[in-house]
Write an enzyme that holds these catalytic residues in place. Structure first.
Site, PDB file in Angstrom:
ATOM      1  N   CYS A  64       0.740  -1.097  -0.060  1.00  0.00           N
ATOM      2  CA  CYS A  64       0.116   0.118   0.139  1.00  0.00           C
ATOM      3  C   CYS A  64       1.016   1.177  -0.079  1.00  0.00           C
ATOM      4  O   CYS A  64       1.389   1.691   1.177  1.00  0.00           O
ATOM      5  CB  CYS A  64      -0.919   0.064   1.130  1.00  0.00           C
TER       6      CYS A  64
ATOM      7  N   CYS B 112      -0.395   4.205   2.149  1.00  0.00           N
ATOM      8  CA  CYS B 112      -0.322   3.937   3.615  1.00  0.00           C
ATOM      9  C   CYS B 112       1.344   4.066   4.087  1.00  0.00           C
ATOM     10  O   CYS B 112       1.565   4.738   5.124  1.00  0.00           O
ATOM     11  CB  CYS B 112      -0.505   2.461   3.955  1.00  0.00           C
ATOM     12  N   ASP B 113       2.123   3.587   3.388  1.00  0.00           N
ATOM     13  CA  ASP B 113       3.533   3.722   3.757  1.00  0.00           C
ATOM     14  C   ASP B 113       4.634   4.244   2.999  1.00  0.00           C
ATOM     15  O   ASP B 113       5.644   4.521   3.271  1.00  0.00           O
ATOM     16  CB  ASP B 113       3.968   1.852   3.524  1.00  0.00           C
TER      17      ASP B 113
END
Ligand code: NAP
Length: 304
Positions: A131, A134-135
């Site tokens: 992701c 997200c990261d």
């Protein structure tokens, strides 16, 4: 007893909730996470939903959910463990309850597929990610790789190129699968390098991703690419386990259903990425939610 239980709250499940409420049916949406939206929550830009060009995925998900809430749809956050069918009635068994319902709309979507190479599991969360939104922030100013050639890989590469130093897009063929407009943007982005015909044989590092062992499929040449992070975007797998003993699946595990969303099990409908279909996007998932409710209404009328 509910008229419908909707399992999943991505675009398909939320559209079904909106159409179901408007049809005056009693319904419950069961979502696994306390946040609706499914895969689009992690999409930084949904650029092809008509009228909402460039919309942030999280914002679009929030709009869908707000719409369902405004119409009075009920949601619970529980994990569905099984579905039982007895004499035309269905029971949805969760970690907390057992619900009785006349019909089910399965809108469980799909989850990311693993690459299946050494180092992937061991370094998951330590530089291996599925992701980018997200990261990606963990790799500001660093070199990263994205593996895959579909829409998700191209979107991830574009997203990461904003903050990472260099992005290496590793694709196993010499042609990308993702949308032409994304391909053009990727090719025009200076800090994205595409490594064609290249497969990743191992993700290497001691406690943190340090490099990738690569192989060129055409020349057979092997190389090491130093990177701090690797984002794997090699496709999706349908989340159809709940229904595998009740309805027919295709070889890829997708629930067999046409545009009516009717599965081979009467009273159970499949909507969104989990069903067999040509195109998996927000617009087709939302359309499935609407079609599934029409099919539910027809089914309930026939049963009455
Ligand atoms: P996808 O379209 O299935 O693409 C997967 C990519 O990964 C392909 O390029 C494939 O290579 C590659 N791949 C698969 N297995 C691999 C392996 N073992 N090793 C190396 N590469 C591998 O999947 P996706 O990009 O996750 O997208 C999923 C669905 O969501 C698609 O239907 C997509 O259109 C949709 N989506 C749409 C949008 C949008 O409209 N904006 C955004 C995101 C997702 P090959 O090309 O050689 O097969």
């Amino acid at each position: 007893m509910y008229d419908i239980i909707i399992i999943g709250s991505g675009p398909a499940g939320l559209a079904a909730a909106i159409y179901g409420q408007r049809a005056g049916l009693s319904l419950l949406v069961i979502e696994k996470q306390p946040m609706s939206g499914g895969q689009i929550i992690n999409t930084y830009e949904v650029d092809n939903y008509p009228g909402l060009q460039g919309m942030d995925g999280f914002e679009l998900a929030t709009k869908f959910r707000t719409h369902a809430d405004a119409l009075g749809a009920s949601f619970v956050t529980e994990e569905v463990r099984g579905i039982e069918t007895v004499d035309g009635c269905h029971f949805v068994v969760t970690d907390q309850n057992r619900y009785e319902t006349r019909t089910i709309v399965l809108a469980t979507g799909a989850v990311h597929r693993k690459l299946g190479v050494p180092g992937e599991d061991a370094l998951s969360g330590m530089g291996v990610s599925y992701c980018a939104t997200c990261d990606g922030a963990f790799f500001r100013g660093k070199d990263v790789a994205v593996i895959g050639g579909g829409d998700v890989a191209l979107e991830d590469a574009l997203f990461l190129a904003r903050t990472s130093s260099n992005v290496f897009l590793i694709h196993r063929r010499d042609g990308l699968r993702g949308a032409k407009i994304l391909q053009e943007r990727v090719k025009a982005t200076e800090n994205i390098t595409i490594l064609w015909d290249t497969v990743t044989e191992e993700i290497c590092g001691a406690g943190q991703v340090e490099s990738l062992a690569l192989k060129n499929k055409k020349t057979g040449g092997q190389s090491t690419l130093p990177v701090s992070g690797v984002f794997i975007a090699v496709g999706i797998t349908p989340d159809s386990a709940l229904i595998k003993d009740l309805a027919e699946l295709d070889d890829g595990g997708y629930v067999k259903a046409d545009e009516s969303c009717q599965t081979s099990c009467p009273g159970i409908f499949a909507a969104g990425d989990v069903r067999t279909k040509q195109l998996r996007q927000v617009i087709t998932a939302a359309a499935d939610g609407a079609n599934a409710i029409t099919s539910v209404q027809n089914y309930l009328t026939q049963q009455a």
